[in-house]
Motif scaffolding. Structure first.
Motif, PDB file in Angstrom:
ATOM      1  N   ASP A  19      -2.153   5.087  -1.874  1.00  0.00           N
ATOM      2  CA  ASP A  19      -3.547   5.406  -2.204  1.00  0.00           C
ATOM      3  C   ASP A  19      -4.223   6.258  -1.141  1.00  0.00           C
ATOM      4  OD1 ASP A  19      -3.301   4.031  -4.551  1.00  0.00           O
ATOM      5  OD2 ASP A  19      -4.426   2.262  -3.903  1.00  0.00           O
ATOM      6  N   VAL A  20      -3.669   6.285   0.067  1.00  0.00           N
ATOM      7  CA  VAL A  20      -4.273   7.115   1.108  1.00  0.00           C
ATOM      8  C   VAL A  20      -4.230   8.592   0.721  1.00  0.00           C
ATOM      9  CG1 VAL A  20      -2.168   7.431   2.481  1.00  0.00           C
ATOM     10  CG2 VAL A  20      -4.395   7.473   3.618  1.00  0.00           C
ATOM     11  N   PHE A  21      -3.293   8.967  -0.159  1.00  0.00           N
ATOM     12  CA  PHE A  21      -3.150  10.363  -0.583  1.00  0.00           C
ATOM     13  C   PHE A  21      -4.038  10.720  -1.774  1.00  0.00           C
ATOM     14  CE2 PHE A  21       0.804   9.591   1.689  1.00  0.00           C
ATOM     15  CZ  PHE A  21       1.004  10.772   2.382  1.00  0.00           C
ATOM     16  N   ALA A  22      -4.737   9.747  -2.336  1.00  0.00           N
ATOM     17  CA  ALA A  22      -5.535  10.002  -3.537  1.00  0.00           C
ATOM     18  C   ALA A  22      -6.578  11.086  -3.276  1.00  0.00           C
ATOM     19  CB  ALA A  22      -6.215   8.717  -3.996  1.00  0.00           C
ATOM     20  N   GLY A  23      -6.647  12.053  -4.185  1.00  0.00           N
ATOM     21  CA  GLY A  23      -7.660  13.095  -4.096  1.00  0.00           C
ATOM     22  C   GLY A  23      -7.343  14.230  -3.152  1.00  0.00           C
ATOM     23  N   CYS A  24      -6.146  14.238  -2.564  1.00  0.00           N
ATOM     24  CA  CYS A  24      -5.785  15.307  -1.630  1.00  0.00           C
ATOM     25  C   CYS A  24      -5.345  16.559  -2.397  1.00  0.00           C
ATOM     26  CB  CYS A  24      -4.660  14.853  -0.698  1.00  0.00           C
ATOM     27  SG  CYS A  24      -5.146  13.579   0.483  1.00  0.00           S
ATOM     28  N   LYS A  25      -6.034  17.657  -2.190  1.00  0.00           N
ATOM     29  CA  LYS A  25      -5.642  18.922  -2.808  1.00  0.00           C
ATOM     30  C   LYS A  25      -4.389  19.470  -2.147  1.00  0.00           C
ATOM     31  CE  LYS A  25      -7.287  23.637  -3.672  1.00  0.00           C
ATOM     32  NZ  LYS A  25      -8.420  24.586  -3.504  1.00  0.00           N
ATOM     33  N   TYR A  26      -4.402  19.463  -0.818  1.00  0.00           N
ATOM     34  CA  TYR A  26      -3.244  19.872  -0.040  1.00  0.00           C
ATOM     35  C   TYR A  26      -2.682  18.643   0.669  1.00  0.00           C
ATOM     36  CZ  TYR A  26      -5.145  24.585  -0.658  1.00  0.00           C
ATOM     37  OH  TYR A  26      -5.628  25.747  -1.188  1.00  0.00           O
ATOM     38  N   VAL A  27      -1.386  18.615   0.875  1.00  0.00           N
ATOM     39  CA  VAL A  27      -0.744  17.438   1.445  1.00  0.00           C
ATOM     40  C   VAL A  27      -1.321  17.082   2.815  1.00  0.00           C
ATOM     41  CG1 VAL A  27       1.164  18.796   2.429  1.00  0.00           C
ATOM     42  CG2 VAL A  27       1.502  16.367   1.902  1.00  0.00           C
ATOM     43  N   TRP A  28      -1.687  18.087   3.612  1.00  0.00           N
ATOM     44  CA  TRP A  28      -2.197  17.811   4.960  1.00  0.00           C
ATOM     45  C   TRP A  28      -3.614  17.242   4.957  1.00  0.00           C
ATOM     46  CZ3 TRP A  28      -0.824  22.896   3.503  1.00  0.00           C
ATOM     47  CH2 TRP A  28      -1.896  23.716   3.153  1.00  0.00           C
ATOM     48  N   ASP A  29      -4.312  17.300   3.820  1.00  0.00           N
ATOM     49  CA  ASP A  29      -5.668  16.740   3.767  1.00  0.00           C
ATOM     50  C   ASP A  29      -5.687  15.260   4.115  1.00  0.00           C
ATOM     51  OD1 ASP A  29      -6.689  19.196   3.005  1.00  0.00           O
ATOM     52  OD2 ASP A  29      -6.742  18.709   0.860  1.00  0.00           O
ATOM     53  N   VAL A  30      -4.563  14.581   3.915  1.00  0.00           N
ATOM     54  CA  VAL A  30      -4.512  13.140   4.177  1.00  0.00           C
ATOM     55  C   VAL A  30      -4.721  12.820   5.656  1.00  0.00           C
ATOM     56  CG1 VAL A  30      -2.020  12.948   4.602  1.00  0.00           C
ATOM     57  CG2 VAL A  30      -3.258  11.041   3.550  1.00  0.00           C
ATOM     58  N   LEU A  31      -4.437  13.772   6.540  1.00  0.00           N
ATOM     59  CA  LEU A  31      -4.601  13.498   7.969  1.00  0.00           C
ATOM     60  C   LEU A  31      -6.046  13.134   8.305  1.00  0.00           C
ATOM     61  CD1 LEU A  31      -2.363  16.358   9.413  1.00  0.00           C
ATOM     62  CD2 LEU A  31      -1.828  13.913   9.335  1.00  0.00           C
ATOM     63  N   GLY A  32      -6.989  13.710   7.582  1.00  0.00           N
ATOM     64  CA  GLY A  32      -8.392  13.393   7.807  1.00  0.00           C
ATOM     65  C   GLY A  32      -8.840  12.108   7.142  1.00  0.00           C
ATOM     66  N   LYS A  33      -7.936  11.477   6.377  1.00  0.00           N
ATOM     67  CA  LYS A  33      -8.286  10.259   5.652  1.00  0.00           C
ATOM     68  C   LYS A  33      -7.671   9.002   6.255  1.00  0.00           C
ATOM     69  CE  LYS A  33      -8.286  10.367   1.211  1.00  0.00           C
ATOM     70  NZ  LYS A  33      -7.834  10.466  -0.184  1.00  0.00           N
ATOM     71  N   ILE A  34      -6.770   9.169   7.220  1.00  0.00           N
ATOM     72  CA  ILE A  34      -6.059   8.014   7.769  1.00  0.00           C
ATOM     73  C   ILE A  34      -7.025   7.011   8.387  1.00  0.00           C
ATOM     74  CG2 ILE A  34      -4.432   7.260   9.541  1.00  0.00           C
ATOM     75  CD1 ILE A  34      -2.875   9.854   9.069  1.00  0.00           C
ATOM     76  N   SER A  35      -7.975   7.506   9.180  1.00  0.00           N
ATOM     77  CA  SER A  35      -8.905   6.611   9.869  1.00  0.00           C
ATOM     78  C   SER A  35      -9.702   5.767   8.884  1.00  0.00           C
ATOM     79  CB  SER A  35      -9.853   7.423  10.757  1.00  0.00           C
ATOM     80  OG  SER A  35     -10.796   6.578  11.386  1.00  0.00           O
ATOM     81  N   GLY A  36     -10.267   6.408   7.860  1.00  0.00           N
ATOM     82  CA  GLY A  36     -11.057   5.682   6.879  1.00  0.00           C
ATOM     83  C   GLY A  36     -10.221   4.706   6.073  1.00  0.00           C
ATOM     84  N   TYR A  37      -8.990   5.117   5.745  1.00  0.00           N
ATOM     85  CA  TYR A  37      -8.105   4.224   4.998  1.00  0.00           C
ATOM     86  C   TYR A  37      -7.800   2.967   5.802  1.00  0.00           C
ATOM     87  CZ  TYR A  37      -4.052   2.456   2.472  1.00  0.00           C
ATOM     88  OH  TYR A  37      -3.179   1.641   1.785  1.00  0.00           O
ATOM     89  N   LEU A  38      -7.473   3.144   7.067  1.00  0.00           N
ATOM     90  CA  LEU A  38      -7.164   1.988   7.908  1.00  0.00           C
ATOM     91  C   LEU A  38      -8.380   1.078   8.070  1.00  0.00           C
ATOM     92  CD1 LEU A  38      -4.960   3.696  10.628  1.00  0.00           C
ATOM     93  CD2 LEU A  38      -4.207   1.991   8.973  1.00  0.00           C
ATOM     94  N   GLU A  39      -9.537   1.678   8.203  1.00  0.00           N
ATOM     95  CA  GLU A  39     -10.755   0.879   8.376  1.00  0.00           C
ATOM     96  C   GLU A  39     -10.963  -0.077   7.206  1.00  0.00           C
ATOM     97  OE1 GLU A  39     -15.598   1.503   8.946  1.00  0.00           O
ATOM     98  OE2 GLU A  39     -14.250   3.237   8.935  1.00  0.00           O
ATOM     99  N   HIS A  40     -10.610   0.359   5.993  1.00  0.00           N
ATOM    100  CA  HIS A  40     -10.887  -0.441   4.805  1.00  0.00           C
ATOM    101  C   HIS A  40      -9.686  -1.231   4.293  1.00  0.00           C
ATOM    102  CE1 HIS A  40     -14.247   2.523   4.596  1.00  0.00           C
ATOM    103  NE2 HIS A  40     -14.907   1.455   4.212  1.00  0.00           N
ATOM    104  N   HIS A  41      -8.474  -0.891   4.734  1.00  0.00           N
ATOM    105  CA  HIS A  41      -7.297  -1.516   4.139  1.00  0.00           C
ATOM    106  C   HIS A  41      -6.428  -2.309   5.113  1.00  0.00           C
ATOM    107  CE1 HIS A  41      -8.325   1.543   1.110  1.00  0.00           C
ATOM    108  NE2 HIS A  41      -7.761   0.726   0.251  1.00  0.00           N
ATOM    109  N   ILE A  42      -6.568  -2.073   6.398  1.00  0.00           N
ATOM    110  CA  ILE A  42      -5.729  -2.811   7.333  1.00  0.00           C
ATOM    111  C   ILE A  42      -6.127  -4.289   7.335  1.00  0.00           C
ATOM    112  CG2 ILE A  42      -7.184  -2.455   9.377  1.00  0.00           C
ATOM    113  CD1 ILE A  42      -4.606  -2.084  10.998  1.00  0.00           C
ATOM    114  N   GLU A  43      -5.141  -5.148   7.400  1.00  0.00           N
ATOM    115  CA  GLU A  43      -5.362  -6.589   7.500  1.00  0.00           C
ATOM    116  C   GLU A  43      -4.683  -7.079   8.775  1.00  0.00           C
ATOM    117  OE1 GLU A  43      -3.982  -8.398   3.911  1.00  0.00           O
ATOM    118  OE2 GLU A  43      -5.464  -7.382   2.646  1.00  0.00           O
ATOM    119  N   PRO A  44      -5.369  -6.956   9.907  1.00  0.00           N
ATOM    120  CA  PRO A  44      -4.747  -7.307  11.192  1.00  0.00           C
ATOM    121  C   PRO A  44      -4.234  -8.748  11.193  1.00  0.00           C
ATOM    122  CG  PRO A  44      -6.844  -6.180  11.523  1.00  0.00           C
ATOM    123  CD  PRO A  44      -6.764  -6.518  10.068  1.00  0.00           C
ATOM    124  N   ASN A  45      -3.081  -8.938  11.825  1.00  0.00           N
ATOM    125  CA  ASN A  45      -2.499 -10.283  11.841  1.00  0.00           C
ATOM    126  C   ASN A  45      -1.998 -10.693  13.222  1.00  0.00           C
ATOM    127  OD1 ASN A  45      -0.328  -8.536  11.947  1.00  0.00           O
ATOM    128  ND2 ASN A  45       0.873  -9.577  10.358  1.00  0.00           N
TER     129      ASN A  45
END
Length: 267
Positions: A19-45
């Motif tokens: 899902d981190v790749f959702a909405g990416c026009k170019y494959v490299w666009d995901v690099l700018g989404k990693i931080s936000g994805y981790l903020e909302h999806h990481i479950e630290p253990n």
């Protein structure tokens, strides 16, 4: 340009974090989404570990939501094949994660997957996800903003930051993975460097089929499609895009730009 979309490079049907790749026009666009994805999806253990920013004084095992400091025996086996065996209270399992004595977790914003192993001398900073049955070897440095899939290898003295490794990706020895995407079952030979910053510190542009595309990224290493292979001591220049199944010969300096799937690149 469909050939530059994420699906052109990666089979993500089984990738937990697709899902981190959702909405990416170019494959490299995901690099700018990693931080936000981790903020909302990481479950630290790892919060109960209590040893941060210093080497672990003893080996611990993570199993069924608990961190165990004793009562286990490490039998061993192949980590990335899901066959690293641990006996806990007489029960044998391949699903226990092992943090060896001498490994370092920098903070609590880290998830360690079942069956993963972090070896002595490795340092992991959050936010980062280390997938199931992944091996973080001695001296590895995971600098944060990283998503590492299932069955991967972050190898001896390998450094990675702001990057994604899909399932089965391997960087076994002396690699640098900066602001990069490494596809499923892709392999980086010893000494591979995915350079991510131009000498003149410019916005990185990608040449693809005669069109120069502005990425709006100051730091951007490489994209390696599924099953791509890079030979020992090769370097990819910032903005290198390798399609699925590409092969790079050892000691090659790969010019930035897009390479069709199954290309063979020689120095």
């Amino acid at each position: 340009m469909d050939f530059l979309e994420p699906d052109a490079f990666f089979d993500m049907a089984s990738f937990v974090h697709r899902d981190v790749f959702a909405g990416c026009k170019y494959v490299w666009d995901v690099l700018g989404k990693i931080s936000g994805y981790l903020e909302h999806h990481i479950e630290p253990n790892v919060a109960d570990l209590k040893y941060f920013r210093r080497p672990l004084p003893k080996t611990v095992v993570m199993w069924r939501g608990e961190i165990l400091e004793g009562g286990f025996e490490i039998i061993g086996g192949n980590v990335t094949e899901g066959k690293f065996l641990v006996s806990i209270g007489g029960e044998e399992t391949y699903e226990a994660a092992v943090l060896w004595e001498g490994s370092v977790l920098w903070d609590e914003a880290i998830f360690i997957g079942p069956g993963a192993v972090v070896e002595p001398g490795a340092l992991v900073k959050g936010p980062s996800i280390i997938g199931a049955h992944t091996e973080v070897r001695q001296g590895a440095y995971v600098r944060g903003q990283c998503i590492v899939g299932t069955g991967c290898i972050v190898g001896h003295t390998t450094e990675m930051k702001t990057s994604i490794m899909l399932d089965g990706a391997k960087a076994g020895h002396f690699a640098y993975i900066g602001d990069s995407l490494v596809g499923r079952e892709a392999n980086l030979g010893a000494g591979t460097k995915l350079a991510n910053l131009k000498i003149r510190d410019q916005t990185i542009r990608v040449m693809a089929h005669g069109t120069r595309i502005v990425t709006n990224l100051r730091k951007f290493g490489a994209v390696l499609g599924d099953h791509a292979e890079i030979g020992c001591n090769a370097v990819t220049n910032p903005g290198t895009i390798l399609g699925r199944g590409c092969q790079v010969f050892p000691l090659t300096s790969v010019r930035a730009g897009y390479y069709e799937p199954n290309s063979v690149i020689r120095g």
